[in-house]
Design a protein around this motif. Sequence first.
Motif, PDB file in Angstrom:
ATOM      1  N   SER A  41       0.964  -1.246   0.137  1.00 23.23           N
ATOM      2  CA  SER A  41      -0.063   0.063   0.122  1.00 23.23           C
ATOM      3  C   SER A  41       0.845   1.304  -0.087  1.00 23.23           C
ATOM      4  O   SER A  41       1.937   1.178   0.287  1.00 23.23           O
ATOM      5  CB  SER A  41      -0.791  -0.021   1.145  1.00 23.23           C
ATOM      6  N   HIS A  42       0.291   2.493  -0.002  1.00 19.41           N
ATOM      7  CA  HIS A  42       0.865   3.715   0.273  1.00 19.41           C
ATOM      8  C   HIS A  42       1.702   3.623   1.643  1.00 19.41           C
ATOM      9  O   HIS A  42       1.434   2.710   2.488  1.00 19.41           O
ATOM     10  CB  HIS A  42      -0.138   4.868   0.286  1.00 19.41           C
ATOM     11  N   PRO A  43       2.813   4.468   2.099  1.00 22.16           N
ATOM     12  CA  PRO A  43       3.466   4.509   3.121  1.00 22.16           C
ATOM     13  C   PRO A  43       2.378   4.719   4.150  1.00 22.16           C
ATOM     14  O   PRO A  43       1.696   5.396   4.180  1.00 22.16           O
ATOM     15  CB  PRO A  43       4.631   5.302   2.849  1.00 22.16           C
ATOM     16  N   LEU A  44       2.831   3.768   5.512  1.00 19.01           N
ATOM     17  CA  LEU A  44       1.713   4.225   6.617  1.00 19.01           C
ATOM     18  C   LEU A  44       2.617   5.312   7.534  1.00 19.01           C
ATOM     19  O   LEU A  44       1.736   6.019   7.977  1.00 19.01           O
ATOM     20  CB  LEU A  44       1.623   2.870   7.414  1.00 19.01           C
ATOM     21  N   GLY A  45       3.883   5.605   7.171  1.00 17.24           N
ATOM     22  CA  GLY A  45       4.355   6.777   8.120  1.00 17.24           C
ATOM     23  C   GLY A  45       4.916   7.666   7.010  1.00 17.24           C
ATOM     24  O   GLY A  45       4.901   7.613   5.795  1.00 17.24           O
ATOM     25  N   GLU A  46       5.785   8.682   7.608  1.00 19.96           N
ATOM     26  CA  GLU A  46       6.229   9.659   6.836  1.00 19.96           C
ATOM     27  C   GLU A  46       7.466   9.319   5.788  1.00 19.96           C
ATOM     28  O   GLU A  46       7.886   7.940   6.237  1.00 19.96           O
ATOM     29  CB  GLU A  46       6.670  10.766   7.783  1.00 19.96           C
ATOM     30  N   GLU A  47       8.052   9.981   4.982  1.00 19.78           N
ATOM     31  CA  GLU A  47       9.055   9.440   4.047  1.00 19.78           C
ATOM     32  C   GLU A  47      10.154   8.700   4.790  1.00 19.78           C
ATOM     33  O   GLU A  47      10.846   7.737   4.115  1.00 19.78           O
ATOM     34  CB  GLU A  47       9.198  10.616   2.981  1.00 19.78           C
ATOM     35  N   LEU A  48      10.887   9.554   5.721  1.00 21.47           N
ATOM     36  CA  LEU A  48      12.132   9.295   6.279  1.00 21.47           C
ATOM     37  C   LEU A  48      11.715   8.623   7.663  1.00 21.47           C
ATOM     38  O   LEU A  48      11.360   9.239   8.365  1.00 21.47           O
ATOM     39  CB  LEU A  48      12.994  10.256   6.475  1.00 21.47           C
ATOM     40  N   PRO A  49      12.153   7.305   7.717  1.00 26.59           N
ATOM     41  CA  PRO A  49      11.723   6.683   8.761  1.00 26.59           C
ATOM     42  C   PRO A  49      12.998   6.835  10.134  1.00 26.59           C
ATOM     43  O   PRO A  49      13.942   7.445   9.684  1.00 26.59           O
ATOM     44  CB  PRO A  49      12.135   5.000   8.794  1.00 26.59           C
ATOM     45  N   TYR A  50      12.435   7.022  11.210  1.00 25.90           N
ATOM     46  CA  TYR A  50      13.268   7.186  12.308  1.00 25.90           C
ATOM     47  C   TYR A  50      13.379   5.760  13.201  1.00 25.90           C
ATOM     48  O   TYR A  50      12.484   5.345  13.792  1.00 25.90           O
ATOM     49  CB  TYR A  50      13.039   8.366  13.139  1.00 25.90           C
TER      50      TYR A  50
ATOM     51  N   LEU B  81      14.409  -1.588   4.530  1.00 28.68           N
ATOM     52  CA  LEU B  81      13.248  -1.878   4.117  1.00 28.68           C
ATOM     53  C   LEU B  81      12.130  -0.647   4.369  1.00 28.68           C
ATOM     54  O   LEU B  81      11.570  -0.312   3.493  1.00 28.68           O
ATOM     55  CB  LEU B  81      12.711  -3.146   4.979  1.00 28.68           C
ATOM     56  N   LEU B  82      12.400   0.085   5.476  1.00 36.53           N
ATOM     57  CA  LEU B  82      11.437   1.188   5.832  1.00 36.53           C
ATOM     58  C   LEU B  82      11.945   2.435   4.938  1.00 36.53           C
ATOM     59  O   LEU B  82      11.027   3.479   4.977  1.00 36.53           O
ATOM     60  CB  LEU B  82      11.416   1.314   7.490  1.00 36.53           C
ATOM     61  N   SER B  83      13.175   2.499   4.673  1.00 34.72           N
ATOM     62  CA  SER B  83      13.172   3.721   3.946  1.00 34.72           C
ATOM     63  C   SER B  83      12.788   3.767   2.672  1.00 34.72           C
ATOM     64  O   SER B  83      12.775   4.732   1.755  1.00 34.72           O
ATOM     65  CB  SER B  83      14.903   3.918   3.841  1.00 34.72           C
ATOM     66  N   LYS B  84      12.597   2.307   1.998  1.00 35.13           N
ATOM     67  CA  LYS B  84      11.936   2.218   0.594  1.00 35.13           C
ATOM     68  C   LYS B  84      10.228   2.504   0.823  1.00 35.13           C
ATOM     69  O   LYS B  84       9.742   3.072   0.085  1.00 35.13           O
ATOM     70  CB  LYS B  84      12.053   0.820   0.096  1.00 35.13           C
ATOM     71  N   LYS B  85       9.641   2.014   1.933  1.00 37.72           N
ATOM     72  CA  LYS B  85       8.380   2.518   2.222  1.00 37.72           C
ATOM     73  C   LYS B  85       8.234   2.234   3.731  1.00 37.72           C
ATOM     74  O   LYS B  85       8.359   1.239   4.261  1.00 37.72           O
ATOM     75  CB  LYS B  85       7.405   1.487   1.349  1.00 37.72           C
ATOM     76  N   ASN B  86       7.824   3.298   4.379  1.00 35.83           N
ATOM     77  CA  ASN B  86       7.921   3.303   5.744  1.00 35.83           C
ATOM     78  C   ASN B  86       6.690   2.713   6.299  1.00 35.83           C
ATOM     79  O   ASN B  86       5.778   3.489   6.635  1.00 35.83           O
ATOM     80  CB  ASN B  86       8.174   4.901   6.390  1.00 35.83           C
ATOM     81  N   GLY B  87       6.496   1.511   6.276  1.00 34.21           N
ATOM     82  CA  GLY B  87       5.357   0.853   6.721  1.00 34.21           C
ATOM     83  C   GLY B  87       4.346   0.671   5.502  1.00 34.21           C
ATOM     84  O   GLY B  87       4.068   1.519   4.743  1.00 34.21           O
TER      85      GLY B  87
ATOM     86  N   LEU C 179      -0.638  -8.918   5.164  1.00 30.40           N
ATOM     87  CA  LEU C 179       0.714  -8.480   5.844  1.00 30.40           C
ATOM     88  C   LEU C 179       0.423  -6.991   6.326  1.00 30.40           C
ATOM     89  O   LEU C 179       0.036  -6.132   5.681  1.00 30.40           O
ATOM     90  CB  LEU C 179       1.788  -8.680   4.821  1.00 30.40           C
ATOM     91  N   HIS C 180       1.113  -6.823   7.517  1.00 28.86           N
ATOM     92  CA  HIS C 180       1.181  -5.381   8.195  1.00 28.86           C
ATOM     93  C   HIS C 180       2.561  -5.101   8.633  1.00 28.86           C
ATOM     94  O   HIS C 180       2.971  -5.777   9.420  1.00 28.86           O
ATOM     95  CB  HIS C 180       0.271  -5.298   9.263  1.00 28.86           C
ATOM     96  N   VAL C 181       3.279  -4.108   7.864  1.00 28.00           N
ATOM     97  CA  VAL C 181       4.673  -3.906   8.341  1.00 28.00           C
ATOM     98  C   VAL C 181       4.568  -2.498   8.855  1.00 28.00           C
ATOM     99  O   VAL C 181       3.929  -1.736   8.392  1.00 28.00           O
ATOM    100  CB  VAL C 181       5.712  -3.857   6.963  1.00 28.00           C
ATOM    101  N   PHE C 182       5.306  -2.586  10.099  1.00 24.69           N
ATOM    102  CA  PHE C 182       4.827  -1.218  11.080  1.00 24.69           C
ATOM    103  C   PHE C 182       6.039  -0.211  10.739  1.00 24.69           C
ATOM    104  O   PHE C 182       7.131  -0.461  10.291  1.00 24.69           O
ATOM    105  CB  PHE C 182       5.328  -1.704  12.397  1.00 24.69           C
ATOM    106  N   PRO C 183       5.341   1.058  10.508  1.00 24.11           N
ATOM    107  CA  PRO C 183       6.225   2.229  10.049  1.00 24.11           C
ATOM    108  C   PRO C 183       7.341   2.374  11.279  1.00 24.11           C
ATOM    109  O   PRO C 183       6.885   2.209  12.489  1.00 24.11           O
ATOM    110  CB  PRO C 183       5.359   3.219   9.821  1.00 24.11           C
ATOM    111  N   ALA C 184       8.435   3.381  11.257  1.00 21.96           N
ATOM    112  CA  ALA C 184       9.130   3.639  12.198  1.00 21.96           C
ATOM    113  C   ALA C 184       9.167   5.154  12.100  1.00 21.96           C
ATOM    114  O   ALA C 184       9.698   5.749  11.239  1.00 21.96           O
ATOM    115  CB  ALA C 184      10.479   3.416  11.796  1.00 21.96           C
TER     116      ALA C 184
END
Length: 212
Positions: A13-22, A41-47, A55-60
């Motif tokens: 899906s679209h990213p669940l978090g902002e563009e740059l993960p922390y 992984l999260l820098s490519k798509k943050n969640g 499948l649910h990948v959590f954003p950082a």
Amino acid sequence: MNIHTEKLVSIGSHPLGEELPYLSQTLLDFASSLADDLYNLLSKKNGFLAFESALHVFPAENSSLIMTLETWNSDNLWRNNYGTLVKNCLFFAEDIFGGQFCIFEDKIYSFDPETGTKEFVANNIEQWAKAILSDYNVLTGFPLAHEWQKKNGNLPIDKRLLPKIPFVVGGDFVVDNLYSVDSVQGMKIRADIAQQIKDLPDGAKINIRVVD
């Protein structure tokens, strides 16, 4: 090249978090040698969600609006209900039933919330993505996610599907045995089961209690 990671991200899906993960130092310590993998992984798509939310990948990131890695892995949310069963685990994704994927001892495992047991999946994120893509029906529960949502509507991001009769005591993997529940509540419910059975021999009786 991380071709499988790229592929998994592309169908999400679209990213669940902002563009740059922390990633906080706490998360980096948990991830250990796989910290760069997780960040990649999260820098490519943050969640993200994939396979119809199976499948649910959590954003950082720090946010009060969505469930983040930091919050999901905090001790006071649901982890403390499992005690030592989740020691040194960093949970970064989940399947449709709330079964977790975690980094543990520099490898990736699946974590069964009903039993508290871990099963090896991959040596790194790229191999994990390859495993997901190769066997998403089993590893994410996609067929039942699709069937349940076709009948009941889209599942909100903060909910997972739990069995009315737990799988560990013989509940069937069928739509009629599933209901939606808040993700955190679902983990607490299964933690109670896992704590009861962790030291019991096969065939022993357990009490299923609803956790408020």
